[in-house]
Write a protein that holds these residues in place. Structure first.
Motif, PDB file in Angstrom:
ATOM      1  N   MET A 209       9.014  65.279  57.571  1.00  0.00           N
ATOM      2  CA  MET A 209       8.229  64.068  57.330  1.00  0.00           C
ATOM      3  C   MET A 209       9.116  62.828  57.347  1.00  0.00           C
ATOM      4  SD  MET A 209       5.295  65.261  54.584  1.00  0.00           S
ATOM      5  CE  MET A 209       6.389  66.074  53.404  1.00  0.00           C
ATOM      6  N   GLN A 210      10.311  62.932  56.790  1.00  0.00           N
ATOM      7  CA  GLN A 210      11.225  61.783  56.813  1.00  0.00           C
ATOM      8  C   GLN A 210      11.615  61.417  58.245  1.00  0.00           C
ATOM      9  OE1 GLN A 210      14.583  62.403  54.068  1.00  0.00           O
ATOM     10  NE2 GLN A 210      13.263  63.791  52.930  1.00  0.00           N
ATOM     11  N   GLN A 211      11.783  62.414  59.079  1.00  0.00           N
ATOM     12  CA  GLN A 211      12.132  62.159  60.476  1.00  0.00           C
ATOM     13  C   GLN A 211      10.974  61.532  61.242  1.00  0.00           C
ATOM     14  OE1 GLN A 211      13.278  66.027  61.854  1.00  0.00           O
ATOM     15  NE2 GLN A 211      15.213  66.058  60.724  1.00  0.00           N
ATOM     16  N   GLN A 212       9.774  62.007  60.952  1.00  0.00           N
ATOM     17  CA  GLN A 212       8.606  61.540  61.694  1.00  0.00           C
ATOM     18  C   GLN A 212       8.087  60.192  61.200  1.00  0.00           C
ATOM     19  OE1 GLN A 212       7.423  63.154  64.466  1.00  0.00           O
ATOM     20  NE2 GLN A 212       9.270  64.371  64.138  1.00  0.00           N
ATOM     21  N   VAL A 213       8.397  59.860  59.946  1.00  0.00           N
ATOM     22  CA  VAL A 213       7.983  58.571  59.371  1.00  0.00           C
ATOM     23  C   VAL A 213       9.248  57.894  58.854  1.00  0.00           C
ATOM     24  CG1 VAL A 213       6.375  57.409  57.800  1.00  0.00           C
ATOM     25  CG2 VAL A 213       5.815  59.680  58.688  1.00  0.00           C
ATOM     26  N   PRO A 214      10.107  57.416  59.754  1.00  0.00           N
ATOM     27  CA  PRO A 214      11.415  56.891  59.350  1.00  0.00           C
ATOM     28  C   PRO A 214      11.296  55.554  58.634  1.00  0.00           C
ATOM     29  CG  PRO A 214      11.067  56.532  61.685  1.00  0.00           C
ATOM     30  CD  PRO A 214       9.903  57.360  61.209  1.00  0.00           C
ATOM     31  N   GLY A 215      12.404  55.169  57.990  1.00  0.00           N
ATOM     32  CA  GLY A 215      12.467  53.869  57.342  1.00  0.00           C
ATOM     33  C   GLY A 215      12.515  53.915  55.838  1.00  0.00           C
ATOM     34  N   ALA A 216      12.347  55.092  55.234  1.00  0.00           N
ATOM     35  CA  ALA A 216      12.389  55.204  53.779  1.00  0.00           C
ATOM     36  C   ALA A 216      13.811  55.401  53.291  1.00  0.00           C
ATOM     37  CB  ALA A 216      11.521  56.375  53.316  1.00  0.00           C
ATOM     38  N   ASP A 217      14.132  54.815  52.140  1.00  0.00           N
ATOM     39  CA  ASP A 217      15.319  55.232  51.410  1.00  0.00           C
ATOM     40  C   ASP A 217      15.118  56.690  50.999  1.00  0.00           C
ATOM     41  OD1 ASP A 217      16.293  52.685  51.586  1.00  0.00           O
ATOM     42  OD2 ASP A 217      16.384  52.313  49.433  1.00  0.00           O
ATOM     43  N   VAL A 218      16.198  57.421  50.805  1.00  0.00           N
ATOM     44  CA  VAL A 218      16.094  58.826  50.408  1.00  0.00           C
ATOM     45  C   VAL A 218      16.975  59.075  49.194  1.00  0.00           C
ATOM     46  CG1 VAL A 218      16.420  61.225  51.106  1.00  0.00           C
ATOM     47  CG2 VAL A 218      15.630  59.550  52.780  1.00  0.00           C
ATOM     48  N   ALA A 219      16.416  59.746  48.207  1.00  0.00           N
ATOM     49  CA  ALA A 219      17.162  60.224  47.046  1.00  0.00           C
ATOM     50  C   ALA A 219      16.909  61.716  46.924  1.00  0.00           C
ATOM     51  CB  ALA A 219      16.728  59.506  45.776  1.00  0.00           C
ATOM     52  N   THR A 220      17.865  62.432  46.371  1.00  0.00           N
ATOM     53  CA  THR A 220      17.774  63.892  46.318  1.00  0.00           C
ATOM     54  C   THR A 220      17.938  64.382  44.886  1.00  0.00           C
ATOM     55  OG1 THR A 220      18.670  64.079  48.558  1.00  0.00           O
ATOM     56  CG2 THR A 220      18.782  66.043  47.178  1.00  0.00           C
ATOM     57  N   LEU A 221      17.053  65.276  44.487  1.00  0.00           N
ATOM     58  CA  LEU A 221      17.143  65.916  43.178  1.00  0.00           C
ATOM     59  C   LEU A 221      17.183  67.430  43.367  1.00  0.00           C
ATOM     60  CD1 LEU A 221      14.608  63.830  41.052  1.00  0.00           C
ATOM     61  CD2 LEU A 221      17.089  63.914  40.772  1.00  0.00           C
ATOM     62  N   ASP A 222      18.007  68.096  42.580  1.00  0.00           N
ATOM     63  CA  ASP A 222      18.135  69.550  42.654  1.00  0.00           C
ATOM     64  C   ASP A 222      17.086  70.192  41.756  1.00  0.00           C
ATOM     65  OD1 ASP A 222      19.091  72.056  43.308  1.00  0.00           O
ATOM     66  OD2 ASP A 222      20.690  72.021  41.797  1.00  0.00           O
ATOM     67  N   THR A 223      15.822  70.034  42.140  1.00  0.00           N
ATOM     68  CA  THR A 223      14.710  70.527  41.332  1.00  0.00           C
ATOM     69  C   THR A 223      13.707  71.242  42.220  1.00  0.00           C
ATOM     70  OG1 THR A 223      13.265  68.591  41.586  1.00  0.00           O
ATOM     71  CG2 THR A 223      14.927  68.487  39.834  1.00  0.00           C
ATOM     72  N   GLY A 224      12.716  71.811  41.549  1.00  0.00           N
ATOM     73  CA  GLY A 224      11.560  72.335  42.238  1.00  0.00           C
ATOM     74  C   GLY A 224      10.543  71.245  42.513  1.00  0.00           C
ATOM     75  N   HIS A 225       9.280  71.636  42.622  1.00  0.00           N
ATOM     76  CA  HIS A 225       8.234  70.745  43.110  1.00  0.00           C
ATOM     77  C   HIS A 225       7.881  69.614  42.157  1.00  0.00           C
ATOM     78  CE1 HIS A 225       4.933  69.512  45.604  1.00  0.00           C
ATOM     79  NE2 HIS A 225       4.029  69.765  44.674  1.00  0.00           N
ATOM     80  N   ALA A 226       8.203  69.735  40.895  1.00  0.00           N
ATOM     81  CA  ALA A 226       7.773  68.734  39.910  1.00  0.00           C
ATOM     82  C   ALA A 226       8.967  68.159  39.154  1.00  0.00           C
ATOM     83  CB  ALA A 226       6.771  69.349  38.931  1.00  0.00           C
ATOM     84  N   PRO A 227       9.761  67.295  39.793  1.00  0.00           N
ATOM     85  CA  PRO A 227      10.920  66.722  39.101  1.00  0.00           C
ATOM     86  C   PRO A 227      10.538  65.879  37.897  1.00  0.00           C
ATOM     87  CG  PRO A 227      10.621  65.725  41.277  1.00  0.00           C
ATOM     88  CD  PRO A 227       9.708  66.901  41.211  1.00  0.00           C
ATOM     89  N   GLN A 228       9.311  65.361  37.856  1.00  0.00           N
ATOM     90  CA  GLN A 228       8.898  64.588  36.688  1.00  0.00           C
ATOM     91  C   GLN A 228       8.783  65.463  35.445  1.00  0.00           C
ATOM     92  OE1 GLN A 228       7.048  65.613  39.274  1.00  0.00           O
ATOM     93  NE2 GLN A 228       4.971  64.787  39.172  1.00  0.00           N
ATOM     94  N   LEU A 229       8.702  66.779  35.641  1.00  0.00           N
ATOM     95  CA  LEU A 229       8.725  67.721  34.518  1.00  0.00           C
ATOM     96  C   LEU A 229      10.099  68.350  34.347  1.00  0.00           C
ATOM     97  CD1 LEU A 229       5.319  69.544  35.117  1.00  0.00           C
ATOM     98  CD2 LEU A 229       5.848  67.975  33.264  1.00  0.00           C
ATOM     99  N   ALA A 230      10.753  68.664  35.451  1.00  0.00           N
ATOM    100  CA  ALA A 230      12.035  69.366  35.384  1.00  0.00           C
ATOM    101  C   ALA A 230      13.203  68.429  35.090  1.00  0.00           C
ATOM    102  CB  ALA A 230      12.293  70.096  36.703  1.00  0.00           C
ATOM    103  N   SER A 231      13.129  67.187  35.576  1.00  0.00           N
ATOM    104  CA  SER A 231      14.250  66.256  35.424  1.00  0.00           C
ATOM    105  C   SER A 231      13.739  64.819  35.327  1.00  0.00           C
ATOM    106  CB  SER A 231      15.199  66.393  36.622  1.00  0.00           C
ATOM    107  OG  SER A 231      16.392  65.694  36.408  1.00  0.00           O
TER     108      SER A 231
END
Length: 259
Positions: A209-231
């Motif tokens: 999705m990032q490749q197909q819709v370029p232009g976004a800043d990217v940040a990475t978290l070492d979490t599963g699907h719900a980082p708002q709960l995990a981190s």
């Protein structure tokens, strides 16, 4: 611009943001966690609610604010955020996708999943575990599957609590497809927050999705699907940083554009 509208994903509700909300407030922002219609929220039932109803819910929240707001969308909430941004670009300061569906115009997440699952069965995510009503108008997530697919990296007690809070999901909103243009949605500041260990929207899908819709800043978290709960602390720091960058840039130049 300090208002932040938080958009949950499928089967969830505003509760999914509970740990993040106070962290954003501490940083001077005003979060508004919405309950989208159909997930036992609002007046519509799971059989009646469609994608347009969810888009309208967010637009109504925007109309109640004094100025442009940030959208933060988790998972399937991303499709809703994209359509809202296309419809109301002057009301949007920026969009953050948290393991979210930031899709090309006219493309549904099911289209992407069908493509990826041919070489990576894990791309099916929660799909094989869903329980459907007889007419496939809505689906339910068994708690054990929710725990394993969505919340596997969350501490046991809150993970099970979250899994048991998941509600029937109308298929109309979940199957929604956003249609957008480069001049409206495409001109807005965006952030994509990757979740490296996501079992629902797998990393391969997130990066496609990032490749197909370029232009976004990217940040990475070492979490599963719900980082708002995990981190939530780390997610809060990432989001606040994005908001501050947009606000600082807009003070120098009020025109929308990629960061």
């Amino acid at each position: 611009m300090n208002d932040v509208i938080l958009i949950h994903g499928a089967w969830a509700g505003a509760w999914v943001w509970d740990a993040l909300v106070p962290l954003l407030r501490q940083r001077g922002f005003h979060p508004h966690a919405l309950n989208l219609p159909g997930n036992r929220h609002g007046t519509g039932t799971a059989e009646q609610v469609d994608f347009a109803d969810c888009v309208a819910c967010v637009e109504t929240a925007l109309d109640q604010l004094d100025g442009p707001a940030f959208l933060v969308a988790h998972s399937g909430g991303g499709v809703i955020a994209t359509q809202v941004a296309e419809n109301r670009p002057d009301h949007i300061a920026g969009i953050a996708y948290v393991a979210g569906m930031m899709l090309p115009t006219g493309t549904g997440f099911a289209d992407l999943t069908r493509h990826l699952v041919q070489r990576n069965p894990a791309a099916a995510g929660i799909g094989p575990h869903l329980i459907w009503d007889q007419r496939r108008r809505y689906s339910k997530v068994p708690p054990a599957a929710g725990r394993d697919i969505f919340f596997h990296d969350v501490d046991d007690a809150p993970a099970w609590a979250a899994a048991r809070q998941l509600t029937p999901q109308p298929e109309g909103p979940r199957a929604g497809v956003a249609h957008w243009t480069p001049e409206r949605f495409g001109a807005l500041p965006r952030l994509y927050v990757e979740a490296l260990r996501d079992r629902s929207v797998i990393l391969e899908a997130q990066r496609w999705m990032q490749q197909q819709v370029p232009g976004a800043d990217v940040a990475t978290l070492d979490t599963g699907h719900a980082p708002q709960l995990a981190s939530p602390q780390k997610l809060g720091e990432i989001l606040a940083g994005f908001f501050h960058r947009v606000n600082t840039r807009d003070k120098a130049c009020p025109l929308h554009g990629p960061l």
